[in-house]
Design a protein around this motif. Sequence first.
Motif, PDB file in Angstrom:
ATOM      1  N   PHE A 181       0.795  -1.228   0.000  1.00  0.00           N
ATOM      2  CA  PHE A 181       0.000   0.000   0.000  1.00  0.00           C
ATOM      3  C   PHE A 181       0.829   1.281   0.000  1.00  0.00           C
ATOM      4  CE2 PHE A 181      -2.964  -3.095   1.923  1.00  0.00           C
ATOM      5  CZ  PHE A 181      -4.027  -2.948   1.044  1.00  0.00           C
TER       6      PHE A 181
ATOM      7  N   ALA B 296      -9.831   4.608   7.590  1.00  0.00           N
ATOM      8  CA  ALA B 296      -9.722   3.874   6.324  1.00  0.00           C
ATOM      9  C   ALA B 296      -8.421   3.099   6.267  1.00  0.00           C
ATOM     10  CB  ALA B 296      -9.833   4.834   5.142  1.00  0.00           C
ATOM     11  N   ARG B 297      -7.319   3.730   6.678  1.00  0.00           N
ATOM     12  CA  ARG B 297      -6.033   3.024   6.682  1.00  0.00           C
ATOM     13  C   ARG B 297      -6.040   1.887   7.699  1.00  0.00           C
ATOM     14  NH1 ARG B 297      -4.061   8.433   6.088  1.00  0.00           N
ATOM     15  NH2 ARG B 297      -3.243   8.744   3.997  1.00  0.00           N
TER      16      ARG B 297
ATOM     17  N   SER C 203      -7.866  -0.975   6.238  1.00  0.00           N
ATOM     18  CA  SER C 203      -7.055  -1.601   5.193  1.00  0.00           C
ATOM     19  C   SER C 203      -5.979  -2.493   5.822  1.00  0.00           C
ATOM     20  CB  SER C 203      -6.412  -0.534   4.305  1.00  0.00           C
ATOM     21  OG  SER C 203      -7.395   0.138   3.555  1.00  0.00           O
ATOM     22  N   TYR C 204      -5.423  -2.036   6.936  1.00  0.00           N
ATOM     23  CA  TYR C 204      -4.435  -2.837   7.666  1.00  0.00           C
ATOM     24  C   TYR C 204      -5.095  -4.118   8.204  1.00  0.00           C
ATOM     25  CZ  TYR C 204      -0.528  -3.689  10.940  1.00  0.00           C
ATOM     26  OH  TYR C 204       0.536  -4.216  11.633  1.00  0.00           O
TER      27      TYR C 204
ATOM     28  N   GLY D 148      -7.694  -5.592   6.892  1.00  0.00           N
ATOM     29  CA  GLY D 148      -7.919  -6.447   5.735  1.00  0.00           C
ATOM     30  C   GLY D 148      -6.662  -7.137   5.269  1.00  0.00           C
ATOM     31  N   TYR D 149      -5.533  -6.429   5.340  1.00  0.00           N
ATOM     32  CA  TYR D 149      -4.251  -7.029   4.952  1.00  0.00           C
ATOM     33  C   TYR D 149      -3.849  -8.134   5.925  1.00  0.00           C
ATOM     34  CZ  TYR D 149       0.738  -7.660   4.456  1.00  0.00           C
ATOM     35  OH  TYR D 149       1.975  -8.228   4.316  1.00  0.00           O
TER      36      TYR D 149
ATOM     37  N   VAL E 124     -12.010  -5.042   3.392  1.00  0.00           N
ATOM     38  CA  VAL E 124     -11.061  -4.174   2.701  1.00  0.00           C
ATOM     39  C   VAL E 124     -11.884  -3.036   2.120  1.00  0.00           C
ATOM     40  CG1 VAL E 124      -9.348  -3.963   0.899  1.00  0.00           C
ATOM     41  CG2 VAL E 124      -9.575  -6.119   2.139  1.00  0.00           C
TER      42      VAL E 124
ATOM     43  N   SER F 268     -13.570   0.006   0.091  1.00  0.00           N
ATOM     44  CA  SER F 268     -13.541   0.368  -1.322  1.00  0.00           C
ATOM     45  C   SER F 268     -13.019   1.767  -1.536  1.00  0.00           C
ATOM     46  CB  SER F 268     -14.972   0.273  -1.892  1.00  0.00           C
ATOM     47  OG  SER F 268     -15.835   1.132  -1.182  1.00  0.00           O
TER      48      SER F 268
ATOM     49  N   TRP G 202     -10.289   3.105  -0.209  1.00  0.00           N
ATOM     50  CA  TRP G 202      -8.884   3.218   0.208  1.00  0.00           C
ATOM     51  C   TRP G 202      -8.239   4.441  -0.443  1.00  0.00           C
ATOM     52  CZ3 TRP G 202      -5.081   2.613   3.278  1.00  0.00           C
ATOM     53  CH2 TRP G 202      -3.781   2.692   2.833  1.00  0.00           C
TER      54      TRP G 202
END
Length: 294
Positions: free
Chosen positions: A60, A245-246, A249-250, A252-253, A288, A290, A292
């Motif tokens: 990312f 949001a970050r 995303s983390y 989700g990762y 995750v 959408s 991002w």
Amino acid sequence: MRRRQYLRALGLGGAASLTGCASRAGETAPRPGSLTLATATTAYDSGLLPVLNRGFAERFGTEVEAVVRGTGASLRTARDGDCDIVLVHARPLEDEFLREGEGINRRRLMVNDFLVVGPPDDPAGVAGDDPTSAFRAIAEAEATFLSRGDRSGTHIRELRIWDEASVDPGGDWYLETGQGMGDTLTTAQQSNAYTLVDRGTFLAVADDDGLARHVDVGIDDPPPLLRNEYAVIPVNPARHDVSYARAMSYVGYLTGPGQSLIEEFRVGGERAFRPLGRSSDPEFEQYVPSDWDG
């Protein structure tokens, strides 16, 4: 630019003295677009967290600023609004944090187990015991025991084992370091003491001939008293100025591609964690976003 300034881990340090020790972290400000993670020391000291964070940054382009401290202190950091997400391993403290509305969307990440380790000559004779019997024998022998004493996930579990053993630890044999797991383990080696430690940190930090694993039931199916589950919890954006949001995303990762890194991670050829994020448990829901924003 957000108002916060953070602590970032400098890596494994030397042994900590038993009282009055300075932190291993130094001050730094987050880079634009970074994510601030308050994390249990065990995930960092094992060496796994840097691997996961590098993978996230490569995917990312976002650096993870790790604030390395015990679970209790990590959750305090989140309550102060000084991180975006926490990685912790003490369910009672996590549940309290969630009930207060400070965190949302907890996700299970991985699990390992706790070990009771101590001098190779085992002066309390605990080798092969269950954890409560081992703690009881250590107290009866007044063999030196090092507690983290810091409201970390490991400390919370240690107190639970003492309670299950019907022992109120105290006296000259019971010492608190107030330090992270790596430093406490190093001090235990130097002082010929017993301690409770997670498998990952033990594999990464302990000397081959310094401490022996006296209670080690294995990582695959540990009993509840030794099961050590880690979770990630984003800080509630309705309460604090955070990068939600970050953070998601983390999440989700970690619960997606990061699960393979957790599965493959080895220390000295030995497995240190088992991934949980791909479990069919209804508590898990991969996310995750959408939107991002990089």
